[in-house]
Design an enzyme around this catalytic site. Structure first.
Site, mmCIF file in Angstrom:
data_model
loop_
_atom_site.group_PDB
_atom_site.id
_atom_site.type_symbol
_atom_site.label_atom_id
_atom_site.label_comp_id
_atom_site.label_asym_id
_atom_site.label_seq_id
_atom_site.Cartn_x
_atom_site.Cartn_y
_atom_site.Cartn_z
ATOM 1 N N ASP A 275 0.843 -0.937 0.281
ATOM 2 C CA ASP A 275 0.003 -0.095 -0.293
ATOM 3 C C ASP A 275 0.995 1.057 -0.112
ATOM 4 O O ASP A 275 1.251 1.656 0.742
ATOM 5 C CB ASP A 275 -1.011 -0.186 1.627
ATOM 6 C CG ASP A 275 -2.583 0.259 0.598
ATOM 7 O OD1 ASP A 275 -2.487 1.459 0.203
ATOM 8 O OD2 ASP A 275 -3.059 -0.057 1.603
ATOM 9 N N ASP B 107 -2.738 4.635 -2.687
ATOM 10 C CA ASP B 107 -4.576 5.386 -1.722
ATOM 11 C C ASP B 107 -4.730 6.127 -2.260
ATOM 12 O O ASP B 107 -4.338 7.556 -2.339
ATOM 13 C CB ASP B 107 -3.868 4.965 -0.495
ATOM 14 C CG ASP B 107 -5.084 5.164 0.499
ATOM 15 O OD1 ASP B 107 -5.665 4.542 1.123
ATOM 16 O OD2 ASP B 107 -5.163 6.512 1.465
ATOM 17 N N GLU C 238 -6.640 3.266 -5.947
ATOM 18 C CA GLU C 238 -8.062 3.843 -5.377
ATOM 19 C C GLU C 238 -8.901 5.109 -5.926
ATOM 20 O O GLU C 238 -8.321 5.887 -5.971
ATOM 21 C CB GLU C 238 -7.581 3.560 -3.254
ATOM 22 C CG GLU C 238 -9.140 3.364 -2.458
ATOM 23 C CD GLU C 238 -9.421 4.464 -1.614
ATOM 24 O OE1 GLU C 238 -10.010 4.028 -1.091
ATOM 25 O OE2 GLU C 238 -7.990 4.988 -1.197
ATOM 26 N N HIS D 38 -11.265 -2.862 2.846
ATOM 27 C CA HIS D 38 -11.055 -2.796 4.421
ATOM 28 C C HIS D 38 -11.744 -1.187 5.081
ATOM 29 O O HIS D 38 -11.767 -0.992 5.970
ATOM 30 C CB HIS D 38 -9.657 -2.909 5.524
ATOM 31 C CG HIS D 38 -9.067 -1.460 4.061
ATOM 32 N ND1 HIS D 38 -9.129 -1.745 2.834
ATOM 33 C CD2 HIS D 38 -8.960 -0.050 5.080
ATOM 34 C CE1 HIS D 38 -9.053 -0.430 2.707
ATOM 35 N NE2 HIS D 38 -8.258 0.372 3.576
ATOM 36 N N ASP D 39 -11.976 -1.093 4.114
ATOM 37 C CA ASP D 39 -13.291 -0.087 4.251
ATOM 38 C C ASP D 39 -14.909 0.172 4.032
ATOM 39 O O ASP D 39 -15.391 1.181 4.478
ATOM 40 C CB ASP D 39 -12.955 1.585 3.124
ATOM 41 C CG ASP D 39 -11.674 1.816 3.464
ATOM 42 O OD1 ASP D 39 -10.756 2.017 4.428
ATOM 43 O OD2 ASP D 39 -10.868 2.099 2.351
HETATM 44 C C1 GLC Z 1 -7.876 5.483 1.801
HETATM 45 C C2 GLC Z 1 -7.797 3.510 2.883
HETATM 46 C C3 GLC Z 1 -8.956 4.090 3.805
HETATM 47 C C4 GLC Z 1 -8.041 5.373 4.774
HETATM 48 C C5 GLC Z 1 -7.932 6.454 3.758
HETATM 49 C C6 GLC Z 1 -7.008 7.412 4.045
HETATM 50 O O1 GLC Z 1 -9.439 4.902 1.510
HETATM 51 O O2 GLC Z 1 -8.464 2.798 1.599
HETATM 52 O O3 GLC Z 1 -8.464 3.525 4.737
HETATM 53 O O4 GLC Z 1 -8.616 5.136 5.971
HETATM 54 O O5 GLC Z 1 -7.885 6.743 2.416
HETATM 55 O O6 GLC Z 1 -5.066 7.526 3.810
#
Ligand code: GLC
Ligand code: CA
Length: 552
Positions: free
Chosen positions: A110, A212, A278, A339-340
């Site tokens: 990540d 991310d 993402e 995980h979100d």
């Molecule tokens: C992304 C991650 C999440 C995190 C956010 C800030 O959305 O998947 O878990 O809290 O970024 O880094």
């Protein structure tokens, strides 16, 4: 509609299946209640030992494992080129890469480019004074003349995106927590430092990155106000400005693509390295992250199946719309869980989760699984005093991402075999029946279904690399499509309802049942009809191309 099969040499991220590990919750090797890298190493054979007894995934993506104060559980990085002692150290990491590669498992890290931790030395320096050489590494602004915030931007975790710094008497920008200050990617030194981070890990042998919130890293240089929506987008969060705005000035700027091309050029210096991102935007904006010539991300995550209603027509429409819009060089991908987000099974139920598994693993595109999905793990039950996730604290329990972060369920024994100590989040009720040990022995378990699907997908090239054609059927509760390549042809028929369905498939003359989500051989099909039981999905091998195509 029909979409082409993949190119001649198919890279691993198009052929393979990615498995997301949330390291805190995967396997704890040293009895502190928190998962770690040694724990991951111990479970690699479960993931892929080369035999059909193992799951059979091709790559693991590890959520952040770097030093971090853990304000956002590792998405607040305080050192990009090291490993958090909770998880291990660089030696353990190198061993993990070697052990994974030995089992033909790729390793994806990540990469968190939008923000660092407020305790990262860069930010500590930056906030120390207005004249510090790293001041401009972050986004600092004066208060407006009337003392108010620099602009109207909100934080995704609630409240404004600006935090006042007493010492240097300016505000800094944080799109997430105030402990996650946004980097200033317009500063060439920031860009260089972060490209060096990527290079550091590439030299350690990693096979790719999941980047991310990569579309957010550039902000409007004038920091103009975002347009405010008249209607509140999110009634549960009435005072969060982030959810009441159109993000035209704080994300998805056209200029961000040049930076992503730079990431890609760096990846391309190494053989077969994959860039995943993402990216949450609507279809036309999302597609741009592949690059106009396929020179940006290999796989901008496609989250659409997480958001559409669980309905055959809606899902088919989402797939077909995307397939139609994608340029030929762009390879699709699908995600049902991460995980979100709350776990899909808790939304659609156990029976439909089996249909979902078949859908995910037979569509044209790279699937990403999330640890525990293969066991049918459900959302955790988290009381207020057990809550850990900062988003849950700030936006309310229904937003808590703890629900999908509970410990992996390995056995029906003490702490589900995750740890001999008290786990950092409570175990999900029901782990006594949904766990690796029990499901491993059960020929009809969810785990057995995932294994069968994964191995079938691997063995049959058309299932991973073949073309996709959606097939018209009368029932609005079923989604039928075909995958084919070089003389190989499969029909996938999925029943999204709890009722028996009789499908007429014009022109079809029958075939051989390869797999039913029931994991039995009872599916009935005649010359041009197919009986699907409630919640059943089937994969049928067809010998000749008799399926009627629906264009458009
Ligand atoms: C992304 C991650 C999440 C995190 C956010 C800030 O959305 O998947 O878990 O809290 O970024 O880094
Ligand atoms: Ca541990």
């Amino acid at each position: 509609m029909q979409k082409p099969a993949a190119r001649k040499t198919v890279p691993w991220w198009e052929k393979g299946v990615i498995y997301q590990i949330y390291p805190r919750s995967f396997s704890d090797s040293n009895a502190d209640g928190i998962g770690d890298l040694e724990g991951v190493i111990q479970k690699l054979d479960y993931l892929n030992d080369g035999s059909e007894r193992s799951l059979g995934i091709d790559a693991i993506w590890l959520s952040p494992i770097f030093p971090s104060p853990m304000a956002d559980f590792g998405y607040d990085v305080s050192d990009y080129c090291n490993i958090h002692p909770l998880f291990g150290d660089l030696d353990v990491f190198d061993r993990l890469v070697a052990e994974a590669h030995h089992r033909t498992i790729k390793v994806i890290l990540d990469f968190v480019p939008n923000h660092t931790s407020d305790l990262h030395p860069w930010f500590v320096e930056s906030r120390s004074s207005r004249t510090n050489p790293k001041r401009d590494w972050y986004i600092w602004r004066d208060a407006k003349a009337d003392g108010s915030l620099p602009n109207n931007w909100g934080s995704a975790f609630g409240g404004p995106a600006w935090e006042w710094d007493e010492v240097s008497a300016q505000y800094y920008l944080h799109t997430f927590l105030k402990e996650q200050p946004d980097l200033n990617w317009r500063n060439p030194q920031v860009k260089k430092a972060m490209l060096d981070v990527l290079r550091f890990w590439l030299e350690h042998g990693v096979d790719g990155f999941r980047m991310d919130v990569v579309g957010m890293i550039l902000k409007d240089p004038e920091l103009r106000d975002n347009p405010v929506l008249k209607d509140d987008l999110d009634p549960a969060n009435p005072d969060g400005p982030y959810y009441q705005q159109l993000h035209v000035h704080d994300q998805d700027l056209d200029e961000v693509h040049a930076l992503i091309r730079d990431f890609r050029s760096l990846l391309d210096e190494y053989p077969e390295r994959c860039g995943i991102g993402e990216v949450w935007y609507e279809l036309p904006r999302w597609i741009k992250y592949y690059g106009s010539r396929g020179d940006e991300l290999h796989l901008p995550f496609n989250f659409r199946l997480m958001k559409v209603p669980w309905d055959a027509g809606a899902i088919r429409e989402s797939v077909d719309e995307m397939e139609q819009a994608l340029p030929d060089f762009a390879w699709p991908n699908y995600v049902l869980n991460n995980h979100d987000s709350p776990r899909l099974i808790s939304r659609v139920g156990d029976e439909q989760a089996r249909v979902a598994a078949m859908l995910l693993l037979t569509l044209r595109g790279t699937p990403t699984l999330y640890c525990g999905e293969e066991l049918g793990m459900e959302n955790g039950v988290i009381s207020q005093d057990q809550m850990q996730d900062p988003q849950g604290f700030r936006l309310g329990i229904s937003y808590s991402r703890d629900l999908s972060r509970t410990p992996m369920q390995w056995t029906d024994g003490h702490n589900a075999g995750f740890s001999s100590a008290q786990p950092w989040l409570p175990l999900t009720p029901g782990y006594q029946s949904k766990n690796v040990a029990v499901e491993d022995r059960d020929p009809t378990s969810m785990l057995t279904l995932y294994r069968r699907l994964l191995h079938l997908r691997k063995q049959r090239p058309a299932l991973h690399s073949g073309s996709y054609t959606s097939v018209a059927v009368e029932s609005s509760d079923c989604y039928v499509f075909e995958r084919s390549q070089a003389g190989e042809q499969y029909l996938i028929a999925l029943n999204f309802s709890h009722e028996h369905q009789k499908l007429r498939i014009p022109g079809w003359t029958g075939g051989k049942l390869l797999l039913s989500t029931y994991l039995d051989a009872a599916a009935v099909f005649g010359k041009n009809t197919l009986d699907l039981r409630a919640d059943e999905g089937v994969i049928i091998e067809i010998k000749h191309n008799h399926v009627t195509r629906q264009d458009g």
